[in-house]
Structure formats: C-alpha cells, structure tokens
Design a protein around this motif. Structure first.
Motif, short mmCIF file in Angstrom:
data_model
loop_
_atom_site.label_atom_id
_atom_site.label_comp_id
_atom_site.label_asym_id
_atom_site.label_seq_id
_atom_site.Cartn_x
_atom_site.Cartn_y
_atom_site.Cartn_z
N ASP A 146 0.62 -1.45 -0.25
CA ASP A 146 -0.05 0.18 0.12
C ASP A 146 0.73 0.97 0.25
OD1 ASP A 146 -2.33 -1.54 -0.14
OD2 ASP A 146 -2.53 -1.48 2.17
N VAL A 147 1.99 1.31 0.53
CA VAL A 147 2.95 2.22 1.05
C VAL A 147 3.49 2.58 -0.55
CG1 VAL A 147 4.50 3.64 2.14
CG2 VAL A 147 2.92 1.85 3.41
N ILE A 148 3.99 1.64 -1.20
CA ILE A 148 4.48 1.04 -2.46
C ILE A 148 4.16 2.03 -3.39
CG2 ILE A 148 5.25 -0.31 -3.91
CD1 ILE A 148 6.54 -1.51 -1.76
N ALA A 149 2.67 1.63 -2.94
CA ALA A 149 1.66 2.17 -4.38
C ALA A 149 1.29 3.68 -4.39
CB ALA A 149 0.11 1.17 -4.37
N ALA A 150 1.03 4.09 -2.80
CA ALA A 150 1.12 5.80 -2.70
C ALA A 150 2.59 6.33 -3.34
CB ALA A 150 0.63 5.77 -1.41
N ILE A 151 2.97 5.77 -3.40
CA ILE A 151 4.41 6.54 -3.44
C ILE A 151 4.33 6.61 -4.80
CG2 ILE A 151 6.98 6.52 -3.47
CD1 ILE A 151 7.54 5.51 -0.77
N ARG A 152 4.26 5.51 -5.85
CA ARG A 152 4.22 5.16 -6.78
C ARG A 152 3.28 6.28 -7.46
NH1 ARG A 152 6.49 1.46 -10.22
NH2 ARG A 152 4.64 1.66 -11.06
N GLU A 153 2.16 6.27 -7.27
CA GLU A 153 1.44 7.71 -7.85
C GLU A 153 1.09 8.45 -7.36
OE1 GLU A 153 -2.88 6.06 -6.59
OE2 GLU A 153 -2.36 4.45 -5.74
N ILE A 154 2.00 9.44 -6.68
CA ILE A 154 2.06 10.63 -6.64
C ILE A 154 3.77 11.04 -6.91
CG2 ILE A 154 3.55 10.25 -3.76
CD1 ILE A 154 1.74 13.22 -3.31
N ASP A 155 4.27 10.20 -6.82
CA ASP A 155 5.81 10.64 -7.19
C ASP A 155 6.91 9.17 -7.34
OD1 ASP A 155 8.40 11.58 -8.63
OD2 ASP A 155 8.19 13.19 -7.31
N PRO A 156 6.51 8.50 -8.28
CA PRO A 156 7.83 7.15 -8.66
C PRO A 156 8.98 7.36 -8.37
CG PRO A 156 6.75 7.82 -10.72
CD PRO A 156 6.19 9.03 -9.68
N GLY A 157 9.35 8.51 -8.47
CA GLY A 157 11.41 9.22 -8.77
C GLY A 157 11.27 9.37 -7.50
N LEU A 158 11.14 8.93 -5.86
CA LEU A 158 10.97 9.71 -4.87
C LEU A 158 11.82 8.14 -4.12
CD1 LEU A 158 8.20 10.89 -3.18
CD2 LEU A 158 10.14 12.13 -3.54
N CYS A 159 12.89 7.70 -3.74
CA CYS A 159 13.01 6.83 -3.03
C CYS A 159 12.51 6.28 -1.87
CB CYS A 159 15.08 7.51 -2.99
SG CYS A 159 16.00 7.60 -3.85
N LEU A 160 12.57 5.48 -1.88
CA LEU A 160 12.18 4.54 -0.10
C LEU A 160 13.27 4.31 0.98
CD1 LEU A 160 9.86 3.50 1.67
CD2 LEU A 160 9.30 2.02 0.23
#
Length: 255
Positions: free
Chosen positions: A127-141
């Motif tokens: 869920d967290v991964i999907a959220a990051i990809r939705e708003i900005d897939p260029g962000l590191c985790l």
C-alpha cells in the motif's frame, strides 16, 4: 567510502518543542521531515524545510500512521484505501511546503510503527509503495536494512535505500530491539560513534547479546528526539570523517 547521515526533524508541535532542528541540520546530510500525522505543525515544518534548504540538506517525507497522541508509535491495522490516501496526502502536503521553502522532497521514510510494520507486513508495505508510485515514482524509499520491504519496493521500480540506526540496539537476527525492552535505545555518544564507524567500514554491529550481525546500509539514522541527539550526531560524524568516510546523502547518487 560514503554514507548518509539522517535524522527525524520538524517534529515540534505548537509550543511543544521536540529536538534541535537547527543544530542537527548542521550535522546530517538528509532530513526526514514530519508531515503532521505523528508530529509537526505547518509553521514549524516550513521553518525546518527552509533551514534544510539553507544548509544544502536533502529532504524526505517522514510519513506516519494518523497518530498524534501516540507519536506514531502505536501499531495500527489501517484499511488499504485509507493507508494509500494518507501517505499520498502527507507527501503532497510536504511537497507544497517544500516548494514554498525553495527545496524539493526527494525520498520517503516511514515513521515509527508504520516503518516497523511495513518492513515485514507485505499488505501494508505494498500500500505504501503504491502510494509513493502514484504521487511521485521518482522518490526513494528508505527502509530497514535486511527487511523484505527493500525487495518489494525494488520489484515495483522504486529505488530503495537500506538504513541502519545509530542509537538503537539490534537483535541477533538483525532487527531492532523493541523499545519496550531494556537497552533498546542507546545513549552513550562515544559508544554509538564507535558502532557506526564499524558499520561503515566493516558492515557489522554488535547485537544486544554480544554476537556480531552483518548490516548493509547506505544511510544511518540518529533520532532527533533522543536525549543528547545533537552530541551523538556530532560524534558519529566526526568519527566517520576522521576515518576517511564522506558524509553524503544517498539522493546525490540517485539516477
């Protein structure tokens, strides 16, 4: 040798002050900035972002469960739709404040219970991964070194950065000792600095039972809310630099 030094900042709330952001920002290379769900208010967060910009410190979104009372350290079983929206909301809010401060959000580091849960809970992790990809897939985790989350994130195309903790004790399995257990949080700055030098140069730390644990990490965290956090970060940085280790944010080498 290069390693990132990060800290959790922007956590003051109204008249309640948490940590010394200005001092920590003179020592760290990355700042995990609260987004209002576990701590932080808009004016204080904006102030921290402006200070990070002035010092050339990389900024990340320190997203959390919606838990101001528990400082984000209480486990929660959040519905997937809610968790995704909450993470998107927090990143979006920090992106807006960062733009006003003249800087940008470069990565995401979950906070507290969310961080520990998604290290191993695949449903919430995705869920967290999907959220990051939705708003900005260029962000590191940023995720716990050795955890399954690193592989799940990389499998979805995110850059995942392994993190170790300077001021936390480790189990023989390489996980963090629960804060409920004695000895979980370390307070001796000289001891912590020596541990992080060993981690940076040898890739190992001593576990709470005295055994040796291998930890492969690109980033090291010193919690900004820990007593003596500034002195701890100062000694860690000094010890690493004396040994020829360069303190540099992992985003500086991001593609």
């Amino acid at each position: 040798m290069n390693i990132d030094l990060n800290s959790d900042l922007g956590e003051s709330l109204g008249v309640w002050r948490m940590g010394d952001d200005a001092a920590m920002l003179s020592l760290v290379s990355s700042a995990n900035v609260a987004c209002g769900f576990h701590a932080g208010d808009p004016a204080g967060i904006l102030r921290t972002l402006r200070q990070a910009k002035e010092r050339g410190v990389a900024v990340g979104a320190h997203v959390s469960y919606r838990d101001l009372v528990g400082f984000g350290r209480r486990n929660m079983d959040v519905d997937s739709a809610d968790l995704r929206a909450d993470v998107i909301y927090q990143i979006g809010a920090l992106k807006g404040l960062a733009a006003a401060a003249g800087t940008t959000v470069r990565y995401v580091k979950p906070h507290g219970a969310l961080y520990n849960t998604i290290a191993h809970d695949e449903r919430q992790a995705r869920d967290v991964i999907a959220a990051i990809r939705e708003i900005d897939p260029g962000l590191c985790l940023v995720a716990l070194a050795g955890s399954p989350l690193l592989g799940w994130a990389r499998g979805e195309g995110l850059r995942a950065v392994a993190e170790a903790f300077a001021d936390r004790a480790y189990t023989p399995q390489g996980t963090l000792v629960s804060r409920r257990e004695p000895g979980a949080v370390l307070h001796d700055a000289d001891e912590v600095a020596a541990r992080m030098l060993r981690l940076a140069t040898d890739g190992t730390v001593t576990a709470i039972d005295g055994s040796t644990v291998r930890i492969e990490a690109e980033s090291v965290c010193v919690h900004g809310d820990s007593p003596g956090a500034v002195e701890m970060a100062r000694q860690v940085r000094a010890r690493l630099e004396q040994a020829g280790v360069t303190i540099r944010s992992f985003v500086d080498s991001a593609a």
